[in-house]
Design a protein around this motif. Structure first.
Motif, PDB file in Angstrom:
ATOM      1  N   LEU A 198      -0.353   9.094   9.660  1.00 17.69           N
ATOM      2  CA  LEU A 198      -1.431   8.719  10.463  1.00 17.69           C
ATOM      3  C   LEU A 198      -2.167   7.661   9.754  1.00 17.69           C
ATOM      4  CD1 LEU A 198      -3.085  12.040  11.780  1.00 17.69           C
ATOM      5  CD2 LEU A 198      -1.770  10.554  12.770  1.00 17.69           C
ATOM      6  N   LYS A 199      -2.497   7.838   8.322  1.00 19.73           N
ATOM      7  CA  LYS A 199      -3.035   6.904   7.766  1.00 19.73           C
ATOM      8  C   LYS A 199      -2.204   5.391   7.982  1.00 19.73           C
ATOM      9  CE  LYS A 199      -5.739   9.498   4.409  1.00 19.73           C
ATOM     10  NZ  LYS A 199      -5.859   9.907   2.940  1.00 19.73           N
ATOM     11  N   ALA A 200      -0.957   5.736   7.814  1.00 16.23           N
ATOM     12  CA  ALA A 200       0.153   4.281   7.513  1.00 16.23           C
ATOM     13  C   ALA A 200      -0.021   3.958   9.058  1.00 16.23           C
ATOM     14  CB  ALA A 200       1.465   4.930   7.530  1.00 16.23           C
ATOM     15  N   TYR A 201      -0.188   4.766  10.091  1.00 15.33           N
ATOM     16  CA  TYR A 201      -0.119   4.275  11.415  1.00 15.33           C
ATOM     17  C   TYR A 201      -1.486   3.347  11.630  1.00 15.33           C
ATOM     18  CZ  TYR A 201       0.202   4.423  16.678  1.00 15.33           C
ATOM     19  OH  TYR A 201       0.484   3.938  17.937  1.00 15.33           O
ATOM     20  N   SER A 202      -2.457   3.639  11.286  1.00 15.34           N
ATOM     21  CA  SER A 202      -3.683   2.908  11.273  1.00 15.34           C
ATOM     22  C   SER A 202      -3.614   1.645  10.531  1.00 15.34           C
ATOM     23  CB  SER A 202      -4.841   3.628  11.022  1.00 15.34           C
ATOM     24  OG  SER A 202      -5.115   4.849  11.748  1.00 15.34           O
TER      25      SER A 202
ATOM     26  N   ASP B  66       0.801  -1.270   0.006  1.00 16.90           N
ATOM     27  CA  ASP B  66       0.031  -0.009   0.035  1.00 16.90           C
ATOM     28  C   ASP B  66       0.755   1.279  -0.035  1.00 16.90           C
ATOM     29  OD1 ASP B  66      -2.301   1.680   0.088  1.00 16.90           O
ATOM     30  OD2 ASP B  66      -3.140   0.187   1.470  1.00 16.90           O
ATOM     31  N   SER B  67       0.325   2.437  -0.336  1.00 13.92           N
ATOM     32  CA  SER B  67       0.841   3.797  -0.191  1.00 13.92           C
ATOM     33  C   SER B  67       0.016   4.863   0.484  1.00 13.92           C
ATOM     34  CB  SER B  67       1.165   3.996  -1.575  1.00 13.92           C
ATOM     35  OG  SER B  67       1.824   5.149  -1.832  1.00 13.92           O
ATOM     36  N   PHE B  68       0.862   5.479   1.161  1.00 13.13           N
ATOM     37  CA  PHE B  68      -0.059   6.519   1.980  1.00 13.13           C
ATOM     38  C   PHE B  68       0.628   8.169   2.004  1.00 13.13           C
ATOM     39  CE2 PHE B  68      -0.102   2.340   4.054  1.00 13.13           C
ATOM     40  CZ  PHE B  68      -1.511   2.035   4.069  1.00 13.13           C
ATOM     41  N   GLU B  69      -0.301   9.000   2.013  1.00  7.50           N
ATOM     42  CA  GLU B  69      -0.199  10.377   1.920  1.00  7.50           C
ATOM     43  C   GLU B  69       0.391  11.076   3.079  1.00  7.50           C
ATOM     44  OE1 GLU B  69      -4.534  12.191   1.839  1.00  7.50           O
ATOM     45  OE2 GLU B  69      -3.455  12.019  -0.227  1.00  7.50           O
TER      46      GLU B  69
END
Length: 234
Positions: free
Chosen positions: A38-42, A32-35
């Motif tokens: 916080l989204k990566a942490y979740s 996956d890829s995150f901007e």
């Protein structure tokens, strides 16, 4: 088995470039890829990964602060346009520090560094429960566990400090070396492993071996407290 990877970067073009570079390596899979962090942490609360390509200057939560919040972080390669975070990167024990724009040649070097950490290096040879051999230059040196006071890490090297005052400096990752030690040793910091029975004093923030003060890392305090419970209950 493929190595599971994620990208955390607020720049779309940077994410695309890293993904494009990574696609050239068959043993790596972009999950996956995150901007933002916080989204990566979740995501990491419910999923495991082997490697994070992590930007530093991001909105909401910086990459270095995000990494500090992870209790058991996977391997990390920093990807940033700012040189000033290099020292902190080494303190956080990241594999590599890639400066943008990231060329494929430089990316390839980082991938190789990650792959080398997956198996113990040839510089260290496990032998028995009371000693190992390490390689320094052309010499194979016998290290008797009972003579080791502590192990210190600096970048890609470790220094083995012996009680007779001699130190051996070898190229080795401290996490890999830790797996070769017996149960007398305990990791108390990203950069330090001690032989517990050599300890002469301690506080809540540091260990003392003779006159040498060694800090206890925040993420290792629980490990240290569990050890103290075992020795005080005897």
């Amino acid at each position: 088995m493929k190595h599971r990877c994620i990208i955390v970067d607020d720049e779309p073009l940077a994410r695309e470039l890293i993904a494009s570079h990574l696609a050239n390596f068959e043993s790596f899979e972009l999950i996956d890829s995150f901007e933002n962090a916080l989204k990566a942490y979740s995501f990491l609360e419910c999923n495991s990964v082997d490697l994070i390509f992590l930007d530093i200057e991001m909105p909401l939560l910086k990459g270095n602060d995000f990494l500090k919040k992870l209790k058991n972080p996977p391997k990390v390669i920093f990807t940033t346009a700012y040189r000033e975070y290099a020292v902190e990167g080494y303190e956080l024990n990241v594999i590599d520090y890639l400066l943008k724009p990231i060329t494929f040649d430089r990316f390839f070097v980082s991938i190789e560094k990650f792959k080398q950490l997956q198996t113990p290096k040839k510089e260290v040879h496990a032998e028995s429960e009371n000693h190992i051999f390490v390689t320094s230059g052309n010499r194979h040196i016998k290290i008797i566990f009972n003579e080791v006071m502590y192990i210190e890490s600096l970048k890609d090297y470790i220094t083995i400090h012996l009680e007779n005052g001699i130190s051996h400096h070898i190229k080795q990752n401290i996490s890999v070396f830790e797996k070769l030690l017996n149960s007398d040793f305990i990791r108390i910091h990203r950069s330090f492993i001690i032989q517990a029975k050599k300890m002469t004093a301690y506080t809540k923030n540091e260990i003392e071996i003779n006159s040498i003060e060694i800090p206890i890392g925040i993420s290792y305090k629980e490990n240290w407290l569990n050890y103290l419970e075992t020795i005080t209950s005897k």
